[in-house]
Design a protein around this motif. Structure first.
Motif, PDB file in Angstrom:
ATOM      1  N   GLU A  73      32.562  95.885  43.180  1.00 23.02           N
ATOM      2  CA  GLU A  73      33.992  95.763  42.925  1.00 23.02           C
ATOM      3  C   GLU A  73      34.263  94.516  42.099  1.00 23.02           C
ATOM      4  OE1 GLU A  73      37.061  96.694  45.959  1.00 23.02           O
ATOM      5  OE2 GLU A  73      35.343  96.714  47.334  1.00 23.02           O
ATOM      6  N   LYS A 124      35.127  81.823  46.371  1.00 30.03           N
ATOM      7  CA  LYS A 124      35.027  82.865  45.353  1.00 30.03           C
ATOM      8  C   LYS A 124      34.548  82.225  44.051  1.00 30.03           C
ATOM      9  CE  LYS A 124      37.671  86.271  45.742  1.00 30.03           C
ATOM     10  NZ  LYS A 124      36.694  87.269  46.101  1.00 30.03           N
ATOM     11  N   TYR A 168      45.003  88.283  42.659  1.00 27.45           N
ATOM     12  CA  TYR A 168      44.253  88.169  43.908  1.00 27.45           C
ATOM     13  C   TYR A 168      45.023  87.350  44.937  1.00 27.45           C
ATOM     14  CZ  TYR A 168      40.439  87.577  47.158  1.00 27.45           C
ATOM     15  OH  TYR A 168      39.665  87.614  48.284  1.00 27.45           O
ATOM     16  N   ASP A 182      42.061  88.453  51.215  1.00 28.88           N
ATOM     17  CA  ASP A 182      41.850  89.887  51.034  1.00 28.88           C
ATOM     18  C   ASP A 182      40.401  90.301  51.318  1.00 28.88           C
ATOM     19  OD1 ASP A 182      44.465  90.250  50.346  1.00 28.88           O
ATOM     20  OD2 ASP A 182      44.096  90.594  48.210  1.00 28.88           O
ATOM     21  N   ARG A 183      39.495  89.374  51.241  1.00 27.80           N
ATOM     22  CA  ARG A 183      38.071  89.688  51.402  1.00 27.80           C
ATOM     23  C   ARG A 183      37.506  88.996  52.643  1.00 27.80           C
ATOM     24  NH1 ARG A 183      36.600  93.802  48.132  1.00 27.80           N
ATOM     25  NH2 ARG A 183      37.464  93.520  46.066  1.00 27.80           N
ATOM     26  N   ASP A 227      37.383  91.462  41.543  1.00 27.98           N
ATOM     27  CA  ASP A 227      38.668  90.843  41.886  1.00 27.98           C
ATOM     28  C   ASP A 227      39.198  90.163  40.633  1.00 27.98           C
ATOM     29  OD1 ASP A 227      38.735  91.621  44.554  1.00 27.98           O
ATOM     30  OD2 ASP A 227      37.717  89.809  45.255  1.00 27.98           O
TER      31      ASP A 227
END
Length: 193
Positions: A86, A107, A93, A97-98, A88
């Motif tokens: 996937e 990230k 973002y 969310d992850r 982002d």
């Protein structure tokens, strides 16, 4: 029809997604390099000057009917057994969310210039191209650039305008005094494809 990449910042990506950005301006390097005092549309997708004493030039972003794919800041999400499952996008973002967010894993954002075609989520169709001086932008065209009133302003102050806000954004991106320089720019009109 040709396809080309084009870079946009996070606020401009959000404006494209919201449908408020339908134009973008980029410096017209050939006109600037030649120091032209005027630019003429040759009606065949090229531009030059009236005397014809310089080579004609075309827009590096294409012509009506061509497509652009948007490069934006992104993060690749790898799976346990497969790479890159996937993507982002920094512009939209939301932290949390992850699972990695909840575990405190930072990230790894990749600059837009490095986005490969397959990771792009936004395709644009070029609907028109022209060359003009930067300061010739109208209020309606400045609004079509996707600029908005600064956050926290309850109503537009008497002295505020889309054109003025676009000038501020231009200088933020291109440096101090870049608005006053009034360069020749490509005006690329687009719509979501």
């Amino acid at each position: 029809m040709k396809e080309r990449p084009i870079l946009f910042s996070a606020p401009m990506v959000r404006a494209i997604l919201a449908g408020t950005k339908t134009q973008t301006r980029r410096i017209c390097k050939p006109a600037e390099a030649q120091g032209l005092s005027y630019v003429v549309d040759c009606q065949d997708g090229t531009w030059g000057n009236e005397e014809g004493d310089m080579p004609v030039f075309s827009c590096p972003y294409g012509r009506a009917g061509d497509r652009l794919w948007v490069r934006e800041t992104f993060a690749r999400i790898d799976g346990q057994t497969r790479p890159w499952i996937e993507t982002d996008y920094r512009a939209t973002y939301t932290h949390g969310d992850r699972l990695g967010d909840r575990l405190g894993i930072n990230k790894r954002w990749t600059p837009s210039i490095h986005m490969p075609r397959h990771a792009s989520r936004i395709n644009l169709e070029v609907t028109g191209v022209r060359v003009e001086r930067l300061q010739d932008i109208s209020e309606a065209d400045a609004k079509a650039e996707g600029v908005q009133m600064p956050d926290g302003t309850p109503t537009p102050p008497e002295f505020w305008s889309y054109r003025q806000e676009f000038g501020r954004l231009w200088e933020e991106i291109n440096g101090a005094s870049s608005w006053e320089a009034n360069p020749w720019v490509w005006v690329i009109e687009v719509r979501r494809a």
